[in-house]
Structures are given as C-alpha cells and as structure tokens.
Design a protein around this motif. Structure first.
Motif, short mmCIF file in Angstrom:
data_model
loop_
_atom_site.label_atom_id
_atom_site.label_comp_id
_atom_site.label_asym_id
_atom_site.label_seq_id
_atom_site.Cartn_x
_atom_site.Cartn_y
_atom_site.Cartn_z
N ILE A 161 46.39 1.54 61.33
CA ILE A 161 47.23 2.26 60.64
C ILE A 161 47.70 3.32 61.63
O ILE A 161 46.57 4.27 62.08
CB ILE A 161 46.55 2.99 59.25
CG1 ILE A 161 46.27 1.54 58.41
CG2 ILE A 161 47.86 3.96 58.92
CD1 ILE A 161 47.98 0.77 57.98
N SER A 162 48.58 3.23 62.40
CA SER A 162 48.67 4.65 63.61
C SER A 162 50.57 5.03 63.94
O SER A 162 51.26 4.31 63.75
CB SER A 162 48.48 3.67 64.81
OG SER A 162 48.31 4.22 66.12
N ALA A 163 50.16 6.43 64.47
CA ALA A 163 52.20 6.99 64.63
C ALA A 163 52.52 6.08 66.20
O ALA A 163 53.32 6.06 67.06
CB ALA A 163 51.92 8.22 64.38
N LYS A 178 52.21 9.81 57.15
CA LYS A 178 52.56 11.06 55.78
C LYS A 178 50.76 10.43 55.54
O LYS A 178 50.61 11.94 55.64
CB LYS A 178 52.28 9.26 54.79
CG LYS A 178 52.21 10.19 53.08
CD LYS A 178 52.83 9.34 51.80
CE LYS A 178 52.41 9.07 51.05
NZ LYS A 178 51.41 9.91 50.19
N PHE A 179 49.96 9.88 55.85
CA PHE A 179 47.84 10.60 56.34
C PHE A 179 48.92 11.45 57.28
O PHE A 179 47.75 12.54 56.50
CB PHE A 179 47.53 9.65 56.84
CG PHE A 179 46.21 9.05 57.27
CD1 PHE A 179 45.53 9.46 55.81
CD2 PHE A 179 45.51 10.32 58.16
CE1 PHE A 179 44.07 8.77 56.09
CE2 PHE A 179 44.16 10.14 58.55
CZ PHE A 179 43.68 9.61 57.41
N LEU A 180 49.10 12.04 58.17
CA LEU A 180 49.13 12.90 58.83
C LEU A 180 50.02 14.72 58.91
O LEU A 180 49.46 15.03 57.96
CB LEU A 180 49.48 13.07 59.84
CG LEU A 180 48.64 11.93 61.07
CD1 LEU A 180 49.58 11.57 62.78
CD2 LEU A 180 46.87 12.50 61.74
N PRO A 185 48.73 20.43 59.17
CA PRO A 185 49.40 20.84 58.80
C PRO A 185 50.30 21.88 59.62
O PRO A 185 51.41 22.19 60.09
CB PRO A 185 49.12 22.06 58.28
CG PRO A 185 48.07 22.53 59.21
CD PRO A 185 47.14 20.41 59.01
N ASN A 186 50.16 21.14 61.24
CA ASN A 186 49.94 21.67 62.80
C ASN A 186 51.73 20.66 63.29
O ASN A 186 51.38 19.52 62.67
CB ASN A 186 49.34 21.55 63.62
CG ASN A 186 47.93 22.53 63.31
OD1 ASN A 186 48.21 23.85 63.14
ND2 ASN A 186 46.99 21.62 63.57
#
Length: 331
Positions: A161-163, A178-180, A185-186
């Motif tokens: 699970i990775s961007a 979505k997880f991040l 919040p940055n």
C-alpha cells in the motif's frame, strides 16, 4: 517490557566468540547489504545533513561480493532494498539498476532482492520485479523460501500500500493517498511537521502492508509452525520502534507484528531504510535488526556482512560500519 540497545561492536571475523567456542557449525550462512542507492552523481547529504556517497556506494557492493565469494560458504545474499537513489537522473534509471544488478550477479549464488522507496522512485513495479527476478503475482513483491528444512525466510513487500510505484489510478495508490490524508495534515506528505511520536511514520516515503499480504503472512507462519521452522522476516521498512527512528517505520507495523506475535516460529526481523542501523528485542523476545546503509560509507569504509544461522541464534558478522550482532532466540 522492551529491551532496546545499540548493537555490540566486534572485530570482523571474531564477532561470535562464544558461538565459535561452542563448536557447532551453522545450518546455513548468507550475505546481507542494504541501501546501496547508487547514482552517477556528485556526493550529497540527507535532509538531516548526513553525507551520502552516490558513486562510491557501488564500490562498497563490489567489495562485498568479493568478500562473500572468497568466504565460499554463503548460500545466498539478501539485498534489503533501495538499489539506486531517488536523485538518479530518470533517463539513467534503467541503466543504473541494471549496473547494480550486474554487480550482485557476480556473487556465486542467488540474490534475493527487496523493493524500497528509492527503487520505486526510479522504475515502476513491473519493471523492477522483472529486473530483480522477484517471484511475483500481480506485481506484488512478497514471497518466502526455505534454504534448509530448519529455516524459512519471509520477504515482505513494505510498499504494498503505497503512493509510489503503482499506477496513479491503482487501488493501492488510492488507498495509500487516503491513508495519508487522514493522518498527515501537511501539504508535503513527506513532512512530519506537527506529527507526534509514532505518528511521525505517516510519510509518503514509507508504506504499508495490505490485507491480502497479511493473510498470506498468517498462512505462511501457520505452515512454518507445523514444520517446526525458525522464521526470519525481512522487510525494507523496519517493524519495531526500538530499532529505528520514528520517521522510518512501516505504517502498519503494529498490525503486522500482531500477526507475527501469534506464533513462536518468528525469531528475527531484518530491515533496511533507517541508514544508521539499529537493534532491539521486543516484548515477545523477537530480535529486530536494521542494517547500516552502504550509501553513507565514506571512501575507505564499508557496510555489509554475513549471517551464520544456528538452531538457537543468528550471528551477524559485520564489516566496517555494519555492527556485528549475536541474536539469541528466547524460545
């Protein structure tokens, strides 16, 4: 209670004096190296200001292969990921990966590769898996192998699970984004500003392990338990806060360790990613050893090693900046 300590330092070739004195021969031996991060660019520094030697790192690997071959007893090598650096010019990525793979292929035996974030900055998963000869189903990079009846090695895909690495529209990419968004919040998702404690791991250069892989891991550990095998879990991303900085942990390390702690077969978890290295023993007696990076070795120094595996311990013999470590099993 968690025991956290810095790995003991020994002179290469005499790391496990006690183990040698006991007179037993290892069941198998294998080489280890992590975070080569080669690139044909000038030296630089990490965001923390630590020097990085991009061109020199491949020299570390060359010396490692020479020493591993000279020893003559190693069954295989495990490369713990980040084979090339993210600053590698993208028009050189393919050639650079092939160049480093070519050095590993000079070892007189197989190399088992793990995928790291810097690998994925350079090439998509499908190309990496092909070049690194990773056993794969549907572009996943987790697998296991048993070099002896007594031992099983479990290779985890920490960027399941990775961007990064998956196509932009892939479900694993969307799940990671979505997880991040929910946890960091940055605007810059690689920034830990404002994140507290272990929340600082929720960064884009880290990743997580998906549901299917967790179910697969559970099945593998059930089977290893039936076969009375010692299991060594390998992941580019570390799985225990005691062996790593807070910013370098697997996103869902706790969920993965909940599965691992169900079984007594897992003895050691090995990782890269955290360039300074580390060693801890968790509350269940499992050793966590994070390897020092080849990338951060100044000319004249090294960071690689080999491990002797016994019924009751792993003994790491490190060279240079990789610290030697005896890891005795608690049960």
């Amino acid at each position: 209670m968690k025991i956290v300590f810095k790995a003991a330092t020994y002179v290469m070739g005499s790391a496990s004096t006690l183990a040698s004195a006991q007179g037993s021969q290892p069941l198998l031996s294998f080489g280890v190296i992590s975070d080569v991060q080669y690139a044909d660019i000038s030296d630089g520094r990490s965001f923390m200001g630590v020097p990085r030697y991009y061109r020199h790192s491949i020299v570390i690997l060359q010396r490692a292969v020479q020493k591993w071959n000279h020893q003559g007893k190693l069954k295989f090598v495990i490369n713990f990921g980040d084979i090339v650096d993210g600053f590698c010019p993208k028009d050189q990525s393919l050639a650079s990966v092939k160049k480093v793979v070519g050095e590993f292929e000079k070892f007189n035996g197989p190399t088992h590769h793990l995928i790291g974030n810097h690998c994925l900055y350079n090439l998509p998963r499908d190309k990496l898996i092909h070049l690194l000869k990773i056993p794969s189903l549907d572009r996943h990079a987790y697998y296991d192998f048993s070099p002896t009846p007594e031992y099983r090695f479990v290779i985890l895909d920490g960027y399941d699970i990775s961007a990064i690495g998956w196509p932009e529209s892939h479900p694993n990419t969307l799940e990671a984004l979505k997880f991040l968004r929910e946890r960091n919040p940055n605007t810059d998702k690689n920034s830990p500003v404002g994140l507290k404690g272990l929340e600082r791991r929720f960064l884009m250069f880290n990743g997580g392990i998906g549901r299917e892989q967790i179910e697969w891991l559970d099945d593998v550990l059930q089977d290893a338990t039936k076969l009375k095998q010692n299991v060594v879990v390998c992941c580019h991303l570390p799985l225990d806060p005691g062996a790593v900085s807070q910013e370098a942990l697997l996103w869902n390390y706790d969920e993965v360790m909940d599965v691992i702690h169900k079984y007594k077969c897992v003895k050691v978890c090995l990782a890269g990613h955290n360039h300074g290295g580390g060693h801890s023993v968790d509350a269940h007696g499992i050793h966590h050893r994070t390897f020092e990076a080849a990338l951060e070795c100044p000319p004249g120094t090294d960071a690689f090693g080999y491990i002797d595996a016994y019924h009751n311990r792993l003994s790491l013999f490190g060279t240079g900046r990789m610290e030697s470590t005896d890891m005795y099993f608690s049960n």
